[in-house]
Design a protein around this motif. Sequence first.
Motif, PDB file in Angstrom:
ATOM      1  N   LYS A   4       0.827  -1.205   0.000  1.00 36.16           N
ATOM      2  CA  LYS A   4       0.000   0.000   0.000  1.00 36.16           C
ATOM      3  C   LYS A   4       0.863   1.259   0.000  1.00 36.16           C
ATOM      4  O   LYS A   4       0.631   2.181  -0.784  1.00 36.16           O
ATOM      5  CB  LYS A   4      -0.954   0.005   1.196  1.00 36.16           C
ATOM      6  CG  LYS A   4      -1.950   1.148   1.161  1.00 36.16           C
ATOM      7  CD  LYS A   4      -2.993   1.009   2.246  1.00 36.16           C
ATOM      8  CE  LYS A   4      -4.038   2.099   2.119  1.00 36.16           C
ATOM      9  NZ  LYS A   4      -5.125   1.913   3.078  1.00 36.16           N
ATOM     10  N   TRP A  56       1.135   3.914  -3.018  1.00 37.75           N
ATOM     11  CA  TRP A  56       0.736   5.284  -2.677  1.00 37.75           C
ATOM     12  C   TRP A  56       1.807   6.272  -3.144  1.00 37.75           C
ATOM     13  O   TRP A  56       1.515   7.321  -3.717  1.00 37.75           O
ATOM     14  CB  TRP A  56       0.536   5.410  -1.166  1.00 37.75           C
ATOM     15  CG  TRP A  56       0.242   6.813  -0.729  1.00 37.75           C
ATOM     16  CD1 TRP A  56       1.111   7.717  -0.199  1.00 37.75           C
ATOM     17  CD2 TRP A  56      -1.012   7.481  -0.795  1.00 37.75           C
ATOM     18  NE1 TRP A  56       0.483   8.902   0.067  1.00 37.75           N
ATOM     19  CE2 TRP A  56      -0.828   8.787  -0.291  1.00 37.75           C
ATOM     20  CE3 TRP A  56      -2.289   7.104  -1.237  1.00 37.75           C
ATOM     21  CZ2 TRP A  56      -1.860   9.711  -0.230  1.00 37.75           C
ATOM     22  CZ3 TRP A  56      -3.315   8.034  -1.160  1.00 37.75           C
ATOM     23  CH2 TRP A  56      -3.093   9.311  -0.659  1.00 37.75           C
ATOM     24  N   GLU A 102      -6.584  -5.971  -2.389  1.00 37.40           N
ATOM     25  CA  GLU A 102      -7.301  -5.139  -1.414  1.00 37.40           C
ATOM     26  C   GLU A 102      -6.395  -4.070  -0.802  1.00 37.40           C
ATOM     27  O   GLU A 102      -6.825  -2.949  -0.567  1.00 37.40           O
ATOM     28  CB  GLU A 102      -7.934  -6.005  -0.317  1.00 37.40           C
ATOM     29  CG  GLU A 102      -9.164  -6.740  -0.778  1.00 37.40           C
ATOM     30  CD  GLU A 102     -10.235  -5.828  -1.369  1.00 37.40           C
ATOM     31  OE1 GLU A 102     -10.570  -4.789  -0.767  1.00 37.40           O
ATOM     32  OE2 GLU A 102     -10.740  -6.155  -2.466  1.00 37.40           O
ATOM     33  N   LYS A 103      -5.131  -4.411  -0.576  1.00 38.32           N
ATOM     34  CA  LYS A 103      -4.190  -3.450   0.002  1.00 38.32           C
ATOM     35  C   LYS A 103      -3.921  -2.278  -0.936  1.00 38.32           C
ATOM     36  O   LYS A 103      -3.734  -1.155  -0.485  1.00 38.32           O
ATOM     37  CB  LYS A 103      -2.860  -4.131   0.343  1.00 38.32           C
ATOM     38  CG  LYS A 103      -2.931  -5.052   1.523  1.00 38.32           C
ATOM     39  CD  LYS A 103      -1.582  -5.722   1.744  1.00 38.32           C
ATOM     40  CE  LYS A 103      -1.642  -6.745   2.855  1.00 38.32           C
ATOM     41  NZ  LYS A 103      -0.370  -7.466   3.002  1.00 38.32           N
ATOM     42  N   LYS A 157      -5.822  -1.392  -3.823  1.00 33.46           N
ATOM     43  CA  LYS A 157      -6.974  -0.911  -4.602  1.00 33.46           C
ATOM     44  C   LYS A 157      -7.212   0.591  -4.430  1.00 33.46           C
ATOM     45  O   LYS A 157      -7.373   1.318  -5.410  1.00 33.46           O
ATOM     46  CB  LYS A 157      -8.218  -1.699  -4.204  1.00 33.46           C
ATOM     47  CG  LYS A 157      -9.405  -1.464  -5.074  1.00 33.46           C
ATOM     48  CD  LYS A 157     -10.522  -2.405  -4.675  1.00 33.46           C
ATOM     49  CE  LYS A 157     -11.593  -2.434  -5.718  1.00 33.46           C
ATOM     50  NZ  LYS A 157     -12.591  -3.469  -5.426  1.00 33.46           N
ATOM     51  N   GLU A 158      -7.206   1.037  -3.220  1.00 28.99           N
ATOM     52  CA  GLU A 158      -7.490   2.446  -2.918  1.00 28.99           C
ATOM     53  C   GLU A 158      -6.413   3.383  -3.458  1.00 28.99           C
ATOM     54  O   GLU A 158      -6.723   4.475  -3.940  1.00 28.99           O
ATOM     55  CB  GLU A 158      -7.619   2.615  -1.404  1.00 28.99           C
ATOM     56  CG  GLU A 158      -7.807   4.032  -0.951  1.00 28.99           C
ATOM     57  CD  GLU A 158      -7.782   4.157   0.559  1.00 28.99           C
ATOM     58  OE1 GLU A 158      -7.683   5.294   1.026  1.00 28.99           O
ATOM     59  OE2 GLU A 158      -7.855   3.131   1.268  1.00 28.99           O
ATOM     60  N   VAL A 159      -5.159   2.972  -3.405  1.00 26.21           N
ATOM     61  CA  VAL A 159      -4.055   3.868  -3.762  1.00 26.21           C
ATOM     62  C   VAL A 159      -3.613   3.743  -5.225  1.00 26.21           C
ATOM     63  O   VAL A 159      -2.695   4.429  -5.646  1.00 26.21           O
ATOM     64  CB  VAL A 159      -2.845   3.681  -2.813  1.00 26.21           C
ATOM     65  CG1 VAL A 159      -3.207   4.093  -1.399  1.00 26.21           C
ATOM     66  CG2 VAL A 159      -2.331   2.261  -2.840  1.00 26.21           C
ATOM     67  N   THR A 185      -5.937   4.180  -7.671  1.00 22.93           N
ATOM     68  CA  THR A 185      -6.982   4.890  -8.396  1.00 22.93           C
ATOM     69  C   THR A 185      -6.382   5.896  -9.373  1.00 22.93           C
ATOM     70  O   THR A 185      -5.550   6.715  -8.992  1.00 22.93           O
ATOM     71  CB  THR A 185      -7.935   5.601  -7.404  1.00 22.93           C
ATOM     72  OG1 THR A 185      -8.541   4.601  -6.579  1.00 22.93           O
ATOM     73  CG2 THR A 185      -9.008   6.391  -8.120  1.00 22.93           C
ATOM     74  N   ASN A 188     -10.810   1.373 -11.139  1.00 21.12           N
ATOM     75  CA  ASN A 188     -10.470   2.789 -11.279  1.00 21.12           C
ATOM     76  C   ASN A 188      -9.011   3.019 -11.653  1.00 21.12           C
ATOM     77  O   ASN A 188      -8.512   4.130 -11.559  1.00 21.12           O
ATOM     78  CB  ASN A 188     -10.821   3.533  -9.995  1.00 21.12           C
ATOM     79  CG  ASN A 188     -12.303   3.441  -9.695  1.00 21.12           C
ATOM     80  OD1 ASN A 188     -13.130   3.633 -10.567  1.00 21.12           O
ATOM     81  ND2 ASN A 188     -12.639   3.089  -8.468  1.00 21.12           N
ATOM     82  N   SER A 189      -8.337   1.960 -12.061  1.00 21.78           N
ATOM     83  CA  SER A 189      -6.940   2.043 -12.487  1.00 21.78           C
ATOM     84  C   SER A 189      -6.880   1.880 -14.001  1.00 21.78           C
ATOM     85  O   SER A 189      -7.808   1.393 -14.628  1.00 21.78           O
ATOM     86  CB  SER A 189      -6.108   0.948 -11.821  1.00 21.78           C
ATOM     87  OG  SER A 189      -6.177   1.079 -10.429  1.00 21.78           O
TER      88      SER A 189
END
Length: 158
Positions: A63, A67, A86-87, A89-91, A93, A118-119
């Motif tokens: 992550k 990031w 999952e680790k 996914k958010e970063v 985007t 979203n990538s």
Amino acid sequence: MATKTIAILSDSEGLAPEFFEVLGSSNHRLLFVVGNAETKEHLKKSLNFLKLRAEIDFIGCEKDGCWEADKILISMQAPPSKDMIEKVKEVTTQKPVWVISPVNSHGRRVDLQQQLPNSRVVEISIQENLKEVSLSSKEVVAKQEIRQLFEASGYTVK
């Protein structure tokens, strides 16, 4: 222009030396995401052998590495685990996610595009013996960037 960082998520078997030689001759900072010391040492030895010109760093957390990065490269023999997805996914985007896949292997990109909706996922297949690269993605800008990297290193891009 500031140096762009590429986070590299790779297992030791997934290390694609020809791709790292291409990246190592570009103006990128290579940030290897490595969780265990043994794999890190193996990668360091392999990278020293390649004599890359790029700045090279290591980090232990997927992550944090993604990031910090402008682009993400996944080079693994097996598809990434659900836990890893999952680790990151958010970063990831809106970031390009480059996936090195075996030649004539399709489907991994589709899976990752679904898991990272979203990538900007691009699948890269390299035929080193022919100096050919195939790109698979709907992401025109991300594919063009990869095309430029490889063409500058003497590869033909399909």
